[in-house]
Design a protein around this motif. Sequence first.
Motif, short mmCIF file in Angstrom:
data_model
loop_
_atom_site.label_atom_id
_atom_site.label_comp_id
_atom_site.label_asym_id
_atom_site.label_seq_id
_atom_site.Cartn_x
_atom_site.Cartn_y
_atom_site.Cartn_z
N GLY A 161 0.78 -1.23 0.00
CA GLY A 161 0.00 0.00 0.00
C GLY A 161 0.81 1.27 0.00
O GLY A 161 0.24 2.36 0.16
N VAL A 162 2.14 1.20 -0.20
CA VAL A 162 2.98 2.40 -0.23
C VAL A 162 2.88 3.03 -1.63
O VAL A 162 3.12 2.37 -2.64
CB VAL A 162 4.44 2.07 0.09
CG1 VAL A 162 5.31 3.33 -0.03
CG2 VAL A 162 4.55 1.49 1.49
N THR A 163 2.51 4.31 -1.69
CA THR A 163 2.38 5.00 -2.97
C THR A 163 3.74 5.37 -3.51
O THR A 163 4.50 6.10 -2.88
CB THR A 163 1.52 6.26 -2.81
OG1 THR A 163 0.21 5.89 -2.34
CG2 THR A 163 1.37 6.97 -4.15
N LEU A 164 4.07 4.85 -4.71
CA LEU A 164 5.34 5.16 -5.34
C LEU A 164 5.25 6.41 -6.21
O LEU A 164 6.19 7.20 -6.27
CB LEU A 164 5.78 3.98 -6.23
CG LEU A 164 5.96 2.63 -5.53
CD1 LEU A 164 6.21 1.54 -6.56
CD2 LEU A 164 7.11 2.70 -4.53
N LEU A 165 4.10 6.61 -6.84
CA LEU A 165 3.98 7.70 -7.79
C LEU A 165 2.51 7.96 -8.07
O LEU A 165 1.70 7.04 -8.07
CB LEU A 165 4.71 7.32 -9.11
CG LEU A 165 4.69 8.32 -10.25
CD1 LEU A 165 5.48 9.57 -9.87
CD2 LEU A 165 5.26 7.70 -11.51
N VAL A 166 2.16 9.22 -8.29
CA VAL A 166 0.81 9.60 -8.73
C VAL A 166 0.96 10.45 -9.99
O VAL A 166 1.71 11.42 -10.01
CB VAL A 166 0.05 10.40 -7.65
CG1 VAL A 166 -1.31 10.83 -8.18
CG2 VAL A 166 -0.13 9.56 -6.39
N LYS A 167 0.27 10.07 -11.04
CA LYS A 167 0.35 10.78 -12.32
C LYS A 167 -0.99 11.44 -12.62
O LYS A 167 -2.05 10.89 -12.36
CB LYS A 167 0.69 9.80 -13.45
CG LYS A 167 2.01 9.08 -13.27
CD LYS A 167 3.18 10.00 -13.46
CE LYS A 167 3.27 10.46 -14.89
NZ LYS A 167 4.58 11.00 -15.26
N GLU A 168 -0.92 12.63 -13.19
CA GLU A 168 -2.12 13.36 -13.60
C GLU A 168 -2.17 13.44 -15.12
O GLU A 168 -1.17 13.78 -15.76
CB GLU A 168 -2.10 14.78 -13.01
CG GLU A 168 -3.19 15.67 -13.58
CD GLU A 168 -2.83 17.13 -13.47
OE1 GLU A 168 -3.31 17.91 -14.32
OE2 GLU A 168 -2.07 17.51 -12.55
N ASN A 169 -3.33 13.13 -15.70
CA ASN A 169 -3.54 13.25 -17.13
C ASN A 169 -4.86 13.99 -17.37
O ASN A 169 -5.77 13.93 -16.54
CB ASN A 169 -3.61 11.88 -17.81
CG ASN A 169 -2.39 11.03 -17.51
OD1 ASN A 169 -1.34 11.23 -18.08
ND2 ASN A 169 -2.53 10.10 -16.58
N ARG A 170 -4.96 14.68 -18.50
CA ARG A 170 -6.18 15.41 -18.84
C ARG A 170 -6.97 14.64 -19.90
O ARG A 170 -6.39 14.14 -20.88
CB ARG A 170 -5.85 16.82 -19.34
CG ARG A 170 -5.06 17.67 -18.34
CD ARG A 170 -5.85 17.90 -17.06
NE ARG A 170 -5.08 18.61 -16.08
CZ ARG A 170 -5.12 19.94 -15.90
NH1 ARG A 170 -5.90 20.67 -16.67
NH2 ARG A 170 -4.41 20.51 -14.96
N LEU A 171 -8.27 14.57 -19.71
CA LEU A 171 -9.18 13.96 -20.69
C LEU A 171 -10.13 15.03 -21.21
O LEU A 171 -10.52 15.92 -20.46
CB LEU A 171 -9.99 12.82 -20.05
CG LEU A 171 -9.21 11.64 -19.47
CD1 LEU A 171 -10.15 10.75 -18.67
CD2 LEU A 171 -8.55 10.84 -20.58
N ARG A 172 -10.50 14.93 -22.47
CA ARG A 172 -11.48 15.86 -23.04
C ARG A 172 -12.34 15.09 -24.04
O ARG A 172 -11.83 14.61 -25.05
CB ARG A 172 -10.79 17.05 -23.72
CG ARG A 172 -11.78 18.13 -24.19
CD ARG A 172 -11.08 19.16 -25.06
NE ARG A 172 -10.07 19.91 -24.34
CZ ARG A 172 -10.30 21.06 -23.71
NH1 ARG A 172 -11.52 21.58 -23.72
NH2 ARG A 172 -9.32 21.68 -23.08
N PHE A 173 -13.63 14.96 -23.75
CA PHE A 173 -14.56 14.26 -24.62
C PHE A 173 -15.42 15.27 -25.38
O PHE A 173 -15.69 16.38 -24.88
CB PHE A 173 -15.47 13.32 -23.83
CG PHE A 173 -14.75 12.26 -23.07
CD1 PHE A 173 -14.10 11.23 -23.74
CD2 PHE A 173 -14.70 12.27 -21.68
CE1 PHE A 173 -13.43 10.23 -23.04
CE2 PHE A 173 -14.03 11.29 -20.98
CZ PHE A 173 -13.39 10.27 -21.66
#
Length: 310
Positions: free
Chosen positions: A213-225
């Motif tokens: 349960g240790v968080t190594l990385l969090v990535k943010e991406n943008r979506l547009r529909f």
Amino acid sequence: MVDSIKINNVEYNPTMLTNEIASFSTNTIEEWILKFEKTINIIDEGLRVAGGALNTESFPIGIKFSGRDYYAYNVVGGAQEHNIESANTGMVIAGLMPILTELKTELTNRTFFHSQEGGTGTIDIGQQPIVVTPPVVTPPVVTPPVVTPQPVVIAPTVDDSISTNMVTQQLINFNIVNGRAVGSIKFVATNNFNPYYYNKEIINLVSFKTPNGVTLLVKENRLRFTQTERDEIINYNESIQENTRITVESFVWEWIDKPAGAFSNKYEIKISEAEPPKPVASGFMGAGVVGAIAGLVLLGFIVDSKVGKK
């Protein structure tokens, strides 16, 4: 997770602090919200601009994390003052965000505010109003002028509601290759997608966690529909620090600075070097999801550009 928080020279346990928020005065809650927000902004700006270090900013609140006290960036010679390194930034903010969320929720729920420190507002409903009988006055007869009524303009109602069945997530592939998590997820706007959000950016947050349960990385991406382009594919190629098994958790959320609703349930994939990827059916996380997602929002500093669009 954050061990303790110091505000106005008083040290608090984070869990006990969250439970005591309802007993604080409104002025105190407003003051603390500003302190928490400024602290998070300093950490965010320091990581974005200077790679995790600023020379001039100090935190309005003290943070004890993994046995160290954090109060300012790059303070030379201060035994109790340390720089928060980029490797620890996400976990520190993840510990602060649930408390900030509880402070804002408590402030929103209060419908009557009292400016005196330590007090609570009260309304006296037992006092009866004083009835004054006015003298009888016969008004003069006045012929009203002819007034042409103006049309009443009613603003249209905007439906900006969000539900977890508006976007589906589908595994295309995901594996561990040479110490990196490499894969793709397809996002599809369903028939339940609210048209209000067409051509508006929404957020995909993906966290990479160890089996513990240790968080190594969090990535943010943008979506547009749009009405004609209702699916997008996001590709990932991330270092997972030589782990051979990890869990990928993917969320689709509203806007990054005001997390108000989820467009889909959490999507979870277990991957390893030796086995095919295993999607795990997982639902939404219940009432505490706003605080959890708010933490992930502020963990996602390293922005991943979208690759490919169908």
